[in-house]
Design an enzyme around this catalytic site. Sequence first.
Site, PDB file in Angstrom:
ATOM      1  N   GLY A   1       4.633   1.616 -16.633  1.00 40.43           N
ATOM      2  CA  GLY A   1       4.779   0.704 -17.771  1.00 40.43           C
ATOM      3  C   GLY A   1       4.067   1.238 -19.011  1.00 40.43           C
ATOM      4  O   GLY A   1       4.612   1.208 -20.122  1.00 40.43           O
TER       5      GLY A   1
ATOM      6  N   ARG B   1       3.923   0.942  -0.331  1.00 39.39           N
ATOM      7  CA  ARG B   1       3.648   0.996   1.108  1.00 39.39           C
ATOM      8  C   ARG B   1       2.156   1.188   1.309  1.00 39.39           C
ATOM      9  O   ARG B   1       1.554   2.105   0.755  1.00 39.39           O
ATOM     10  CB  ARG B   1       4.407   2.175   1.724  1.00 39.39           C
TER      11      ARG B   1
ATOM     12  N   ARG C   1       8.543   0.068   7.971  1.00 36.72           N
ATOM     13  CA  ARG C   1       9.608  -0.055   6.965  1.00 36.72           C
ATOM     14  C   ARG C   1      10.056  -1.515   6.774  1.00 36.72           C
ATOM     15  O   ARG C   1      10.263  -1.958   5.646  1.00 36.72           O
ATOM     16  CB  ARG C   1      10.808   0.817   7.336  1.00 36.72           C
TER      17      ARG C   1
ATOM     18  N   ASP D   1      14.473  12.800 -10.077  1.00 35.31           N
ATOM     19  CA  ASP D   1      14.819  13.867  -9.132  1.00 35.31           C
ATOM     20  C   ASP D   1      15.771  14.874  -9.796  1.00 35.31           C
ATOM     21  O   ASP D   1      15.644  16.082  -9.614  1.00 35.31           O
ATOM     22  CB  ASP D   1      15.465  13.243  -7.890  1.00 35.31           C
TER      23      ASP D   1
ATOM     24  N   HIS E   1      16.717   7.835  -3.191  1.00 32.36           N
ATOM     25  CA  HIS E   1      15.483   8.343  -3.811  1.00 32.36           C
ATOM     26  C   HIS E   1      14.397   8.327  -2.740  1.00 32.36           C
ATOM     27  O   HIS E   1      13.592   7.404  -2.662  1.00 32.36           O
ATOM     28  CB  HIS E   1      15.068   7.492  -5.015  1.00 32.36           C
TER      29      HIS E   1
HETATM   30  P1  NAX Z   1       1.467   0.657 -10.577  1.00 31.77           P
HETATM   31  O1  NAX Z   1       0.897   0.142  -9.308  1.00 31.77           O
HETATM   32  O2  NAX Z   1       0.614   1.378 -11.546  1.00 31.77           O
HETATM   33  O3  NAX Z   1       2.151  -0.557 -11.363  1.00 31.77           O
HETATM   34  C1  NAX Z   1       2.982  -1.489 -10.765  1.00 31.77           C
HETATM   35  C2  NAX Z   1       2.799  -2.795 -11.493  1.00 31.77           C
HETATM   36  O4  NAX Z   1       3.740  -3.735 -10.986  1.00 31.77           O
HETATM   37  C3  NAX Z   1       1.418  -3.411 -11.293  1.00 31.77           C
HETATM   38  O5  NAX Z   1       0.837  -3.665 -12.557  1.00 31.77           O
HETATM   39  C4  NAX Z   1       1.717  -4.714 -10.545  1.00 31.77           C
HETATM   40  O6  NAX Z   1       0.852  -5.768 -10.920  1.00 31.77           O
HETATM   41  C5  NAX Z   1       3.142  -4.981 -10.987  1.00 31.77           C
HETATM   42  N1  NAX Z   1       3.861  -5.916 -10.122  1.00 31.77           N
HETATM   43  C6  NAX Z   1       3.766  -6.071  -8.784  1.00 31.77           C
HETATM   44  N2  NAX Z   1       4.557  -7.074  -8.371  1.00 31.77           N
HETATM   45  C7  NAX Z   1       5.176  -7.546  -9.454  1.00 31.77           C
HETATM   46  C8  NAX Z   1       6.111  -8.599  -9.671  1.00 31.77           C
HETATM   47  N3  NAX Z   1       6.551  -9.349  -8.668  1.00 31.77           N
HETATM   48  N4  NAX Z   1       6.539  -8.818 -10.921  1.00 31.77           N
HETATM   49  C9  NAX Z   1       6.086  -8.079 -11.945  1.00 31.77           C
HETATM   50  N5  NAX Z   1       5.200  -7.084 -11.823  1.00 31.77           N
HETATM   51  C10 NAX Z   1       4.751  -6.823 -10.582  1.00 31.77           C
HETATM   52  O7  NAX Z   1       2.721   1.553 -10.142  1.00 31.77           O
HETATM   53  P2  NAX Z   1       3.525   2.637 -11.008  1.00 31.77           P
HETATM   54  O8  NAX Z   1       2.885   3.951 -10.838  1.00 31.77           O
HETATM   55  O9  NAX Z   1       3.743   2.100 -12.365  1.00 31.77           O
HETATM   56  O10 NAX Z   1       4.898   2.697 -10.178  1.00 31.77           O
HETATM   57  C11 NAX Z   1       5.780   1.603 -10.141  1.00 31.77           C
HETATM   58  C12 NAX Z   1       6.863   1.821  -9.105  1.00 31.77           C
HETATM   59  O11 NAX Z   1       7.649   2.969  -9.431  1.00 31.77           O
HETATM   60  C13 NAX Z   1       6.336   2.083  -7.712  1.00 31.77           C
HETATM   61  O12 NAX Z   1       7.114   1.284  -6.795  1.00 31.77           O
HETATM   62  C14 NAX Z   1       6.623   3.538  -7.487  1.00 31.77           C
HETATM   63  O13 NAX Z   1       6.788   3.844  -6.127  1.00 31.77           O
HETATM   64  C15 NAX Z   1       7.898   3.700  -8.250  1.00 31.77           C
HETATM   65  N6  NAX Z   1       8.305   5.067  -8.613  1.00 31.77           N
HETATM   66  C16 NAX Z   1       9.630   5.360  -8.580  1.00 31.77           C
HETATM   67  C17 NAX Z   1      10.126   6.583  -8.950  1.00 31.77           C
HETATM   68  C18 NAX Z   1      11.578   6.882  -8.918  1.00 31.77           C
HETATM   69  O14 NAX Z   1      11.930   8.032  -9.175  1.00 31.77           O
HETATM   70  N7  NAX Z   1      12.487   5.954  -8.619  1.00 31.77           N
HETATM   71  C19 NAX Z   1       9.196   7.681  -9.345  1.00 31.77           C
HETATM   72  C20 NAX Z   1       7.849   7.206  -9.776  1.00 31.77           C
HETATM   73  C21 NAX Z   1       7.295   6.054  -8.978  1.00 31.77           C
HETATM   74  O15 NAX Z   1       6.749   6.565  -7.795  1.00 31.77           O
END
Ligand code: NAX
Length: 329
Positions: free
Chosen positions: A17, A92, A98, A159, A187
Amino acid sequence: DKQPVRVAVTGAAGQIGYALLFRIASGALLGPDQPVSLRLLEITPALKAVEGVIMELDDCAFPLLHSVEATDDANVAFDGASVGLLVGARPRSRGMERADLLEANGGIFKPQGQAINAHAADDIKVLVVGNPANTNALIAASNAPDVPKDRFHAMTRLDHNRAIAQLSKKTGAAVKDITNVTIWGNHSATQYPDIFHAKVNGQNAAELVNDQAWLENDFIPTVQKRGAAIIDARGASSAASAANAAIDHVHDWVLGTPAGDWVSMSVPSDGSYGVPEGIISSFPCTTKPGGEYEIVQGLEIDAFSRARIDASANELVEERAAIRQLGLI
Ligand code: NAX
């Protein structure tokens, strides 16, 4: 002057974010003449942190940023939204199976799908970034029955960009001279980065490289495991590159792909290339300005690619069976 487009971002206080919001507000998402209005969704304990991010957005004095609002209510966040970037997810944790992971994310993506269904603008486009992204996107789409299924994508653009970067390093060619790379499947570590149709300065990439050992033992695993390598080096998961890929995905979805090239997008399968219908799987896609996309047809798939596409699609079919069993779709 154009009317502002409302963009909803979930997980707005997280690390992706933080890398994403400033670029959206600068015009990188929807173009340099398109004002945006941001709606930031977070869980209640993170709202204070979001207020800090909003202070910083204010302090950038972005000419295109029309307004910013934070909320812990998905119904408010998605109200009138034309773009939804679903970044917040449940990671996770150690020892989590899972099914537990899918159930925890169902608790996030089911109500968000319902909120999108009830409140989003008619032209809503959703990109799910939060992992397991493909299956989270399927949960959200399945809980938004009034929104066309093809408006729910999951992100495999990171990717795709990683594959281009590796191919650039191997060949010495500039990134801009590499086209038609494809990520197939999920992914996850089963994804299949395909260079058999890719081009380097117009020449077939696989033929140019002509190095099967590199392809199998270096290129494919490097792209598949890049996320883990970054965690290992940085002590935190990819954030700026993930945000950049999310910008690329939505930018191209709305504004179109360059002639002759395509991008990788996880979209609902229509059965193309033998990928089971309904799962949200990565394909080579072209887009036209205005938001339509098409899965590129007619690519020849040899036995090497076939086995890898099938393995990743099978993983998605299993995840779909698991979320069905949990009553999430
Ligand atoms: P962070 O843990 O820094 O941020 C996630 C944020 O989401 C936290 O601030 C948390 O409070 C908030 N959150 C949790 N539940 C929520 C809800 N119900 N409503 C609104 N907000 C909520 O994680 P970050 O590094 O920003 O990564 C976010 C996601 O991206 C993770 O699931 C991560 O695995 C995924 N990714 C996906 C990628 C892709 O290529 N598709 C690559 C990068 C990343 O790993």
